[in-house]
Design a protein around this motif. Structure first.
Motif: not given
Ligand SMILES: C[S@@+](CC[C@H](N)C(=O)[O-])C[C@H]1O[C@@H](n2cnc3c(N)ncnc32)[C@H](O)[C@@H]1O
Ligand code: SF4
Length: 382
Positions: A19-20, A62, A120, A122, A134, A158, A160, A189-190, A192, A194
């Motif tokens: 999702y990232c 990060g 994180g 999640q 994960r 965090d 999701i 976080y909902q 999303t 990307e």
């Molecule tokens: C930079 S990331 C966190 C860094 C760490 N590597 C981790 O994964 O825990 C920041 C946060 O954004 C949220 N996040 C990233 N992409 C997302 C997405 N597409 N939808 C919802 N939350 C998202 C996640 O909860 C994540 O922990």
């Protein structure tokens, strides 16, 4: 002396989550010493540009900064302290993943000076963690939370939600379990979709990835209610805290105060003696490293921005916050009234619809307005 917040980006992860779309990369080998040297160099560049500042927050984001050697955090923090005075109550946050390898390093990061961990987690469901790609399971997540509590004065984690197959009932159970593990701060976080992510490809093939729009909206509203009851209301769209436990670093972005971005793909916004600047560094780790080595910084963009652009950005960021925009702070920042910038008729319309409100020296989006902030901003700008 003016305040300054410092963001430091560590761009590496053990694996890429589907999702990232953050600037994160999986690398076979990392030269940690080269990264320490590069951080030092880029910090020195900003120390020359913005000398008379007091550092109020530092954020290692990060990617997965818990994969850094703790010595890298020590080096960066020592270097910052060598260049600038540090506020007594400075907030130093590190983002961490809950795998056991990283949790073992928590003591090292605490010794380096980190005083807030953002984990994180999640999800607290193993099937969901697998779906989210994960590297940890719920047992590791709980152990990492215990260790975060043991080593750090403050921590957050965090989650999701609005994942496929997740109903409002299931989310409520999971969120209540999570609440029992919190210590003043939680980001929810909902999910999303990307562009350029594996989930984007799946969704493009017609597969379900997120919950339905109707369920997602219900889950957002449910989150607000449950978190208010728990004494941790949303202070920003996805961030909830006990009053006083808000993440001060991210508040800098949303209040449009000054911050610099160190490391690949990091952004900055700050005012020098002559102008307001927007900066962005090269995203690719090797390209950033080479630029820093050759010219002392990894900047790709460093442009003065005009007041009109800055005001638009400040409005966009400020409406994310429950507190909204302070008229007094706007006046102090831009030397003009916020009312002169806002489209009066459109604001009146959105106020009548229940999406915006003006109270107690603040102009803000209501909970309903924050839920559909993109639409609100689009209407204001259109
Ligand atoms: C930079 S990331 C966190 C860094 C760490 N590597 C981790 O994964 O825990 C920041 C946060 O954004 C949220 N996040 C990233 N992409 C997302 C997405 N597409 N939808 C919802 N939350 C998202 C996640 O909860 C994540 O922990
Ligand atoms: S969510 Fe975190 S661990 Fe996963 S790829 Fe993004 S930055 Fe890396």
């Amino acid at each position: 002396m003016k305040n300054l917040a410092i963001y430091i980006h560590w761009p590496f992860c053990q694996s890429k989550c589907p999702y990232c779309d953050f600037n994160s990369h999986v690398a076979a080998r990392i030269d940690h010493e080269a990264w320490r040297e590069a951080y030092k160099k880029e910090l020195a560049h900003y120390a020359a540009l913005l000398p008379a500042r007091r550092v109020t927050s530092i954020f290692f984001g990060g990617g997965t900064p818990s994969l850094m050697e703790p010595e890298t955090a020590t080096t960066a923090l020592n270097e910052i302290a060598r260049h600038w005075p540090i506020a007594n109550d400075v907030e130093i946050t590190l983002e961490a993943n809950p795998t056991s390898v990283e949790a073992e390093k928590f003591a090292g990061f605490r010794a380096a000076g980190v005083n807030r961990l953002s984990l994180g987690v999640q999800s607290l469901r193993d099937e969901a963690l697998q779906f989210l790609g994960r590297a940890h399971d719920t047992g590791q997540a709980r152990r990492a939370i215990d260790l975060a509590e043991k080593y750090f004065p403050r921590f957050s984690f965090d989650l999701i939600y609005a994942r496929r197959d997740q109903t409002p009932e299931l989310w409520e159970q999971e969120l209540r379990e999570a609440l029992a593990l919190t210590n003043g701060h939680l980001s929810a976080y909902q999910l999303t979709i990307e562009p350029n992510t594996a989930f984007h490809t799946l969704a493009g093939r017609g597969e379900n990835v997120t919950a339905s729009a109707e369920h997602s909206a219900l889950m957002y509203e449910q989150t607000q209610t449950i978190m208010v009851e728990a004494g941790m209301p949303a202070y920003e769209i996805s961030n909830h805290a006990r009053p006083g436990d808000e993440g001060r670093h991210n508040l800098t972005y949303w209040r449009y105060d000054d911050y610099i971005g160190i490391g690949p793909g990091a952004h900055g916004r700050f005012v020098t003696d002559t102008a307001r600047y927007a900066t962005e560094t090269h995203r690719a780790p090797e390209v950033w490293l080479r630029h820093v080595r050759e010219q002392g910084h990894g900047l790709k963009i460093s442009t003065p921005i005009d007041d009109e652009t800055a005001k638009r950005e400040a409005l966009m960021m400020g409406l994310r916050l429950a507190e909204g925009l302070s008229h007094a702070q706007w006046q102090a920042k831009f030397g003009t009234s916020l009312m002169d910038f806002l489209p009066v008729e459109k604001c009146a319309h959105l106020e009548a619809e229940g999406y915006l409100t003006a109270t107690g020296g603040h102009f803000r989006a209501t909970a309903a307005g924050r839920q559909r902030l993109n639409a609100v901003l689009g209407y204001l700008a259109g």
